[in-house]
Structure formats: structure tokens, C-alpha cells
Design a protein around this motif. Structure first.
Motif, PDB file in Angstrom:
ATOM      1  N   LYS A  58      57.232 -91.445  -1.716  1.00  0.00           N
ATOM      2  CA  LYS A  58      58.008 -92.682  -1.597  1.00  0.00           C
ATOM      3  C   LYS A  58      59.083 -92.554  -0.514  1.00  0.00           C
ATOM      4  O   LYS A  58      59.344 -93.508   0.217  1.00  0.00           O
ATOM      5  N   GLN A  61      57.262 -92.960   2.859  1.00  0.00           N
ATOM      6  CA  GLN A  61      56.403 -94.133   3.053  1.00  0.00           C
ATOM      7  C   GLN A  61      56.828 -94.942   4.271  1.00  0.00           C
ATOM      8  O   GLN A  61      58.006 -95.031   4.595  1.00  0.00           O
ATOM      9  N   GLY A  64      59.594 -98.352   4.167  1.00  0.00           N
ATOM     10  CA  GLY A  64      60.227 -98.307   2.868  1.00  0.00           C
ATOM     11  C   GLY A  64      61.185 -97.141   2.789  1.00  0.00           C
ATOM     12  O   GLY A  64      61.299 -96.345   3.722  1.00  0.00           O
ATOM     13  N   GLN A  83      60.465-101.406  -0.490  1.00  0.00           N
ATOM     14  CA  GLN A  83      59.411-101.411   0.523  1.00  0.00           C
ATOM     15  C   GLN A  83      59.360-102.779   1.175  1.00  0.00           C
ATOM     16  O   GLN A  83      59.488-103.799   0.487  1.00  0.00           O
ATOM     17  N   ARG A  85      56.838-105.334   3.060  1.00  0.00           N
ATOM     18  CA  ARG A  85      55.396-105.577   3.149  1.00  0.00           C
ATOM     19  C   ARG A  85      55.153-106.726   4.119  1.00  0.00           C
ATOM     20  O   ARG A  85      56.088-107.406   4.532  1.00  0.00           O
TER      21      ARG A  85
END
Length: 188
Positions: A58, A61, A64, A83, A85
């Protein structure tokens, strides 16, 4: 009696923070230590919630981050994941506050900071998050912070539990969302 307000400082987690972050997350959601706070899921799931490798994934990522919150004494007191998107959508999760410090407004401060970062740094306009359906008090907490329940749900990831098992076979996630509005300009 004089009370002092906790001032939080925020920063993005690095891989060096993974172990402490994992310990905090587990303490807020799982096992006996989580029962000291109100966010416990210990009666629903008996696992580690996430392992150190999951936290590292995480942290690393794309689009994010894991946000850490430290108190006046530099102690790690909370964290969350955000995060960005496609299409201005985003995801918020893993909000964890030290169970001994819960119910004092720290979670709300972390949520507000995460929403601002998601909007301003990741371009998020619509934040989505998930809550396990039996956690009505948690759902109500997010509703008080502007989130709405959608009619969408998501299956519970029984096959992906970390070092444990679910204690119920009827779990699923309620999906909630909130539009992240631009800050209001001060009137002249």
C-alpha cells in the motif's frame, strides 16, 4: 481541569514505517487490544487484518499513499490509506487510531487531512470506502462526516484473510461515498 488538544502532524509513510503501521492497524481492529477502543472487529474476524508485506504494498502503490498521524510527542497514533483512481474517483481505507486514544477526535482529524490530500494531491472528487455491514456504529460515524451509503455492496474477502479466519459466514462490505468539494473561498 485543563485539557490540552492533541495536535497532529501528518506525513506519508515509507517502507521503514511498515512494521509500526501494521502493529497499529492490528491493535485498532483485531485481538484483545482492539477492545479498548470502539473500532474493534474482533467479534467478526480473528486475523491480523494486514501483514507487513501488505502495508508495504500500500505504501508503494501507484497514485496512492499511507498517511501517518503523530501526536505532540511524535508517537504514531493513527493512519489511513488513500488512492486516486481514474475519472476523479478515489478510495479511503485502513483508518486506524490507537485504541487507547479513540473517541477523542483523532479519527476525524485524520479523515479530514486524508480528504484534503486526496482532493488536492491525487485529484479525487468522489471518495469511496467500505465498512463491514454489522458495524452500524462505524457506518453512522462516516454518515456524520458526510458519507452516504450506496446501494452497492462488495463480498467479504474470506480467501484473503491474514493469519486467521472469519467468525461469521455472512459478512460483506457496505460501500459508502462522499463528494470532495473544493474549499470555499474567503469573502473579501
Amino acid at each position: 481541569m485543563v485539557t490540552t488538544q492533541t495536535v497532529l502532524t501528518f506525513r506519508k509513510a515509507t517502507t521503514a514505517d511498515a512494521r509500526d503501521t501494521q502493529v497499529l492497524i492490528k491493535s485498532a481492529f483485531r485481538g484483545d487490544s482492539s477492545r479498548a477502543g470502539w473500532t474493534t472487529e474482533a467479534d467478526l474476524v480473528d486475523d491480523d487484518r494486514i501483514d507487513e508485506a501488505g502495508v508495504i504494498a500500500k505504501i508503494n502503490q501507484a497514485n496512492g499513499l499511507v498517511l501517518l498521524a503523530h501526536d505532540n510527542s511524535s508517537a504514531l497514533v493513527g493512519c489511513c490509506e488513500i488512492q486516486g483512481r481514474d475519472g476523479g474517483f478515489g478510495y479511503f481505507g485502513l483508518l486506524a487510531v490507537d485504541p487507547l486514544r479513540q473517541a477523542g477526535g483523532l479519527g476525524k482529524k485524520i479523515l479530514v487531512e486524508a480528504e484534503v490530500m486526496a482532493r488536492d494531491q491525487l485529484g479525487v472528487r468522489m471518495m469511496e470506502m467500505r465498512v463491514i455491514w454489522p458495524r452500524q456504529e462505524m457506518i453512522d460515524w462516516y454518515i456524520r462526516r458526510g458519507y452516504t451509503k450506496t446501494d452497492r455492496t462488495e463480498p467479504f474477502p474470506y480467501a484473503h484473510l491474514v493469519n486467521g479466519k472469519a467468525l461469521s459466514d455472512d459478512l460483506y462490505f457496505v460501500i459508502m461515498e462522499k463528494e470532495l468539494l473544493e474549499p470555499r473561498m474567503a469573502s473579501i
